[in-house]
Write an enzyme that holds these catalytic residues in place. Structure first.
Site, PDB file in Angstrom:
ATOM      1  N   LYS A  86      -4.259 -41.313  54.263  1.00  0.00           N
ATOM      2  CA  LYS A  86      -4.099 -39.883  54.553  1.00  0.00           C
ATOM      3  C   LYS A  86      -5.026 -39.461  55.705  1.00  0.00           C
ATOM      4  O   LYS A  86      -4.603 -38.754  56.624  1.00  0.00           O
ATOM      5  CB  LYS A  86      -4.433 -39.074  53.294  1.00  0.00           C
ATOM      6  CG  LYS A  86      -4.138 -37.594  53.459  1.00  0.00           C
ATOM      7  CD  LYS A  86      -4.638 -36.778  52.294  1.00  0.00           C
ATOM      8  CE  LYS A  86      -3.616 -36.662  51.192  1.00  0.00           C
ATOM      9  NZ  LYS A  86      -4.101 -35.824  50.075  1.00  0.00           N
ATOM     10  N   CYS A  91       1.967 -25.311  40.059  1.00  0.00           N
ATOM     11  CA  CYS A  91       0.934 -24.370  39.602  1.00  0.00           C
ATOM     12  C   CYS A  91       1.287 -23.658  38.292  1.00  0.00           C
ATOM     13  O   CYS A  91       0.585 -23.815  37.302  1.00  0.00           O
ATOM     14  CB  CYS A  91       0.651 -23.340  40.690  1.00  0.00           C
ATOM     15  SG  CYS A  91       0.103 -24.114  42.209  1.00  0.00           S
ATOM     16  N   PHE A 102       8.008 -10.380  42.089  1.00  0.00           N
ATOM     17  CA  PHE A 102       8.064 -11.311  40.951  1.00  0.00           C
ATOM     18  C   PHE A 102       8.935 -10.809  39.810  1.00  0.00           C
ATOM     19  O   PHE A 102       8.727 -11.148  38.654  1.00  0.00           O
ATOM     20  CB  PHE A 102       6.653 -11.706  40.482  1.00  0.00           C
ATOM     21  CG  PHE A 102       6.129 -12.848  41.297  1.00  0.00           C
ATOM     22  CD1 PHE A 102       5.830 -12.656  42.633  1.00  0.00           C
ATOM     23  CD2 PHE A 102       5.999 -14.119  40.762  1.00  0.00           C
ATOM     24  CE1 PHE A 102       5.413 -13.720  43.427  1.00  0.00           C
ATOM     25  CE2 PHE A 102       5.585 -15.188  41.549  1.00  0.00           C
ATOM     26  CZ  PHE A 102       5.283 -14.980  42.884  1.00  0.00           C
ATOM     27  N   LEU A 103       9.902  -9.965  40.165  1.00  0.00           N
ATOM     28  CA  LEU A 103      10.900  -9.562  39.184  1.00  0.00           C
ATOM     29  C   LEU A 103      12.265 -10.092  39.610  1.00  0.00           C
ATOM     30  O   LEU A 103      13.284  -9.470  39.368  1.00  0.00           O
ATOM     31  CB  LEU A 103      10.941  -8.033  39.055  1.00  0.00           C
ATOM     32  CG  LEU A 103       9.772  -7.382  38.300  1.00  0.00           C
ATOM     33  CD1 LEU A 103       9.946  -5.871  38.243  1.00  0.00           C
ATOM     34  CD2 LEU A 103       9.645  -7.939  36.878  1.00  0.00           C
ATOM     35  N   PHE A 111      -5.677 -18.358  46.073  1.00  0.00           N
ATOM     36  CA  PHE A 111      -4.472 -17.669  45.610  1.00  0.00           C
ATOM     37  C   PHE A 111      -3.304 -17.914  46.551  1.00  0.00           C
ATOM     38  O   PHE A 111      -2.376 -17.120  46.611  1.00  0.00           O
ATOM     39  CB  PHE A 111      -4.748 -16.171  45.477  1.00  0.00           C
ATOM     40  CG  PHE A 111      -5.850 -15.854  44.499  1.00  0.00           C
ATOM     41  CD1 PHE A 111      -5.610 -15.903  43.131  1.00  0.00           C
ATOM     42  CD2 PHE A 111      -7.126 -15.552  44.931  1.00  0.00           C
ATOM     43  CE1 PHE A 111      -6.617 -15.646  42.211  1.00  0.00           C
ATOM     44  CE2 PHE A 111      -8.149 -15.286  44.026  1.00  0.00           C
ATOM     45  CZ  PHE A 111      -7.899 -15.332  42.668  1.00  0.00           C
ATOM     46  N   LEU A 112      -3.375 -19.007  47.318  1.00  0.00           N
ATOM     47  CA  LEU A 112      -2.312 -19.230  48.297  1.00  0.00           C
ATOM     48  C   LEU A 112      -1.018 -19.671  47.630  1.00  0.00           C
ATOM     49  O   LEU A 112      -1.017 -20.329  46.599  1.00  0.00           O
ATOM     50  CB  LEU A 112      -2.754 -20.249  49.345  1.00  0.00           C
ATOM     51  CG  LEU A 112      -3.161 -21.661  48.916  1.00  0.00           C
ATOM     52  CD1 LEU A 112      -1.951 -22.554  48.768  1.00  0.00           C
ATOM     53  CD2 LEU A 112      -4.104 -22.228  49.938  1.00  0.00           C
ATOM     54  N   ARG A 113       0.074 -19.262  48.239  1.00  0.00           N
ATOM     55  CA  ARG A 113       1.397 -19.691  47.787  1.00  0.00           C
ATOM     56  C   ARG A 113       1.886 -20.773  48.728  1.00  0.00           C
ATOM     57  O   ARG A 113       1.744 -20.632  49.942  1.00  0.00           O
ATOM     58  CB  ARG A 113       2.393 -18.518  47.848  1.00  0.00           C
ATOM     59  CG  ARG A 113       2.155 -17.437  46.831  1.00  0.00           C
ATOM     60  CD  ARG A 113       2.887 -16.182  47.245  1.00  0.00           C
ATOM     61  NE  ARG A 113       2.417 -15.711  48.554  1.00  0.00           N
ATOM     62  CZ  ARG A 113       3.024 -14.760  49.267  1.00  0.00           C
ATOM     63  NH1 ARG A 113       4.133 -14.204  48.842  1.00  0.00           N
ATOM     64  NH2 ARG A 113       2.525 -14.375  50.432  1.00  0.00           N
TER      65      ARG A 113
HETATM   66  C1  UGA Z   1       1.594 -19.633  42.786  1.00  0.00           C
HETATM   67  C2  UGA Z   1       0.985 -18.222  42.951  1.00  0.00           C
HETATM   68  O1  UGA Z   1       1.980 -17.324  43.423  1.00  0.00           O
HETATM   69  C3  UGA Z   1      -0.179 -18.255  43.933  1.00  0.00           C
HETATM   70  O2  UGA Z   1      -0.783 -16.975  44.000  1.00  0.00           O
HETATM   71  C4  UGA Z   1      -1.200 -19.278  43.445  1.00  0.00           C
HETATM   72  O3  UGA Z   1      -2.309 -19.387  44.319  1.00  0.00           O
HETATM   73  C5  UGA Z   1      -0.526 -20.641  43.340  1.00  0.00           C
HETATM   74  O4  UGA Z   1       0.563 -20.546  42.406  1.00  0.00           O
HETATM   75  C6  UGA Z   1      -1.550 -21.630  42.858  1.00  0.00           C
HETATM   76  O5  UGA Z   1      -1.985 -21.540  41.709  1.00  0.00           O
HETATM   77  O6  UGA Z   1      -2.026 -22.453  43.668  1.00  0.00           O
HETATM   78  P1  UGA Z   1       3.308 -21.130  44.179  1.00  0.00           P
HETATM   79  O7  UGA Z   1       3.215 -22.136  43.081  1.00  0.00           O
HETATM   80  O8  UGA Z   1       3.229 -21.596  45.596  1.00  0.00           O
HETATM   81  O9  UGA Z   1       2.156 -20.018  44.028  1.00  0.00           O
HETATM   82  O10 UGA Z   1       4.714 -20.425  43.979  1.00  0.00           O
HETATM   83  P2  UGA Z   1       5.274 -18.948  43.729  1.00  0.00           P
HETATM   84  O11 UGA Z   1       5.702 -18.359  44.997  1.00  0.00           O
HETATM   85  O12 UGA Z   1       4.358 -18.153  42.886  1.00  0.00           O
HETATM   86  O13 UGA Z   1       6.574 -19.307  42.861  1.00  0.00           O
HETATM   87  C7  UGA Z   1       6.461 -19.994  41.622  1.00  0.00           C
HETATM   88  C8  UGA Z   1       7.803 -20.152  40.961  1.00  0.00           C
HETATM   89  O14 UGA Z   1       8.275 -18.909  40.477  1.00  0.00           O
HETATM   90  C9  UGA Z   1       8.910 -20.711  41.857  1.00  0.00           C
HETATM   91  O15 UGA Z   1       9.636 -21.661  41.133  1.00  0.00           O
HETATM   92  C10 UGA Z   1       9.771 -19.486  42.156  1.00  0.00           C
HETATM   93  O16 UGA Z   1      11.110 -19.835  42.375  1.00  0.00           O
HETATM   94  C11 UGA Z   1       9.617 -18.694  40.861  1.00  0.00           C
HETATM   95  N1  UGA Z   1       9.831 -17.239  41.011  1.00  0.00           N
HETATM   96  C12 UGA Z   1       8.995 -16.496  41.773  1.00  0.00           C
HETATM   97  C13 UGA Z   1      10.876 -16.618  40.315  1.00  0.00           C
HETATM   98  O17 UGA Z   1      11.642 -17.275  39.585  1.00  0.00           O
HETATM   99  N2  UGA Z   1      11.029 -15.262  40.428  1.00  0.00           N
HETATM  100  C14 UGA Z   1      10.203 -14.509  41.199  1.00  0.00           C
HETATM  101  O18 UGA Z   1      10.399 -13.273  41.244  1.00  0.00           O
HETATM  102  C15 UGA Z   1       9.164 -15.137  41.874  1.00  0.00           C
END
Ligand code: UGA
Length: 433
Positions: free
Chosen positions: A35, A259, A248-249, A151-153
């Site tokens: 890596k 995560c 998130f709804l 808290f990054l996505r």
């Molecule tokens: C999530 C959190 O959003 C971040 O704030 C956090 O830092 C991160 O986990 C972590 O712990 O490192 P992430 O896993 O990248 O981020 O993904 P999200 O965008 O939160 O989505 C998670 C899941 O929820 C996905 O499968 C998405 O499709 C689903 N989702 C999201 C829904 O089904 N409905 C929604 O309204 C939003």
């Protein structure tokens, strides 16, 4: 400042690159030589929008370095961030062996005062354990442990890091806090100062709350389907209340990724260990599982028998804008279809290469485009919320399919438009048209 990041995965590499971008001098450490060699050649091991440019620019500017040596890394930085994996164990609790190992390694090579920051997602009270461990292996050294959850996505990690909603710093020492404030001074974001335990808890509580919001709307979607209401309208209506919010709804086939499933299980496990079981979260997990089963039942109800059916699936990743297929509900869905004897052809804009590494890969076909994927299909399923799926020429999709039936697991498409185009369309939490 001189900063060190131990662990150059999603979190470590992106954090390191963003710290360098705001002017810090950063050394990223990873014990995987392949890596580090890749990174030194300018190759980014993951797909994350904007990251490659950030890494390349900051390496050229001399602010971002890579090494496999923890000793070199610990020597380099005044602040040492730990960003190593914290994988789940079969009982849901977190395997903290990598954190413990890095704590010992830091203790073994530390020669002056260091602030040791835990960035990995860990259960509450891990900071206490890290402190104990370092004290045990370096009893005469001065150091402080800090919790600074990320808290990054995935998919918008760079943006989330450069413009965060908030920065949480949990420290029990003024000296460490002052250094941490300096680290984050270039970022324009509110900083919340807490003790270490609270900071650790904030991370688990935040992710669990977001998962709870998703399971809440998914549970509502089941009631919508049973009653003839439209979950999209319901989400809009409740989301307009500022106390609730629309984020998130989005009803769908459930949350996945590296995560949420892991963090919710970990929060359940630590609450059990602390003697205060968080039973609400068990229901959140159950709703998430049931949601996929309900979706599959709807498909079965419409197609009758899945065996021998040619089914096209759009989406493999756990969400859009990533190549990550870990704990992807799309993969769980395909596994279930294949188990019933369906012939699945899948397409994903970024996740195909990763999916080809799964045992499941031998049992399905992969298409090079969304359009090729639907050739001869008896049904199309949308499993991931990629925007490009919305932009397809659906008249052409219909022409290519044997039977124009669409199951939209992410409510990406407009039912009325699909109906006008001559499709049978079934979304989540809304009537079939
Ligand atoms: C999530 C959190 O959003 C971040 O704030 C956090 O830092 C991160 O986990 C972590 O712990 O490192 P992430 O896993 O990248 O981020 O993904 P999200 O965008 O939160 O989505 C998670 C899941 O929820 C996905 O499968 C998405 O499709 C689903 N989702 C999201 C829904 O089904 N409905 C929604 O309204 C939003």
């Amino acid at each position: 400042m001189k900063l060190t990041i131990i662990g150059s995965g999603y979190v470590g590499l992106t954090t390191g690159a963003c710290f360098a971008e705001v002017g810090h001098h950063v050394m990223c450490v990873d014990n995987n030589p392949a890596k580090i060699e890749k990174l030194l050649r300018g190759e980014i091991p993951i797909y994350e929008p904007g990251l490659e440019e950030l890494v390349t620019n900051n390496v050229s500017a001399g602010r971002l370095k890579f090494t496999t040596s923890t000793e070199e890394g610990v020597e380099y930085g005044d602040v040492v961030f730990i960003a190593v994996p914290t994988p789940p164990q079969p009982d849901g609790s977190v395997d903290l062996r990598f954190i413990e190992k890095v704590a010992r390694e830091i203790a073994a090579v530390m020669k002056s005062y260091k602030v040791i920051v835990d960035k990995s997602t860990v259960p509450v009270k891990t900071g206490e354990k890290v402190t104990e461990t370092i004290k045990r292996y370096a009893p005469t050294m001065e150091f402080d442990v800090v919790s600074n959850p990320e808290f990054l996505r995935e998919g918008c990690a760079v943006e989330d890091l450069m413009k965060p909603d908030r920065i949480v710093i949990g420290a029990n020492s003024d000296r460490a806090m002052a250094l941490m404030q300096k680290v984050y001074a270039p970022f324009v974001a509110p900083v919340l100062v807490t003790d270490i335990n609270s900071a650790e808890l904030i991370k688990h509580a935040a992710n669990s709350f977001l998962a709870l919001k998703i399971s809440y709307i998914n549970a509502v979607s089941a009631i919508c389907e049973a009653s003839g209401a439209d979950v999209e309208k319901v989400a809009e209506g409740i989301g307009m209340d500022k106390r609730i919010g629309r984020h998130f709804l989005n009803a769908g086939i459930g949350y996945g990724g590296s995560c949420f499933p892991k963090d919710i299980a970990a929060f359940v496990a630590i609450s059990d260990q602390l003697g205060v079981p968080f039973t609400l979260l068990k229901e959140v997990q159950k709703i998430n599982k049931d949601q996929l089963q309900r979706f599959i039942k709807n498909i079965r109800d419409a197609l009758w028998v899945l065996g021998d059916k040619k089914i096209a699936v759009w989406g493999l990743t756990f969400k859009n804008n990533t190549d990550d297929i870990r704990s992807s509900v799309a993969i769980d869905l395909i596994e279930a279809l294949v188990a019933e004897g369906a012939h699945v052809t899948a397409y994903d804009p970024k996740g195909t290469e990763n999916a080809k590494g799964l045992p499941l890969a031998g049992q399905i076909k992969f298409a090079d485009s969304a359009m090729d994927c639907v050739d001869g299909a008896e049904a199309l399923i949308i499993a991931t919320e990629w925007p490009e799926f919305k932009q397809q020429d659906f008249a052409e999709v219909k022409r290519r399919m044997v039977a124009p039936i669409v199951f939209d697991g992410r409510n990406l498409l407009h039912p009325e438009t699909m109906k006008e185009l001559g499709f049978t369309y079934r979304g989540i939490g809304r009537a079939q048209v």
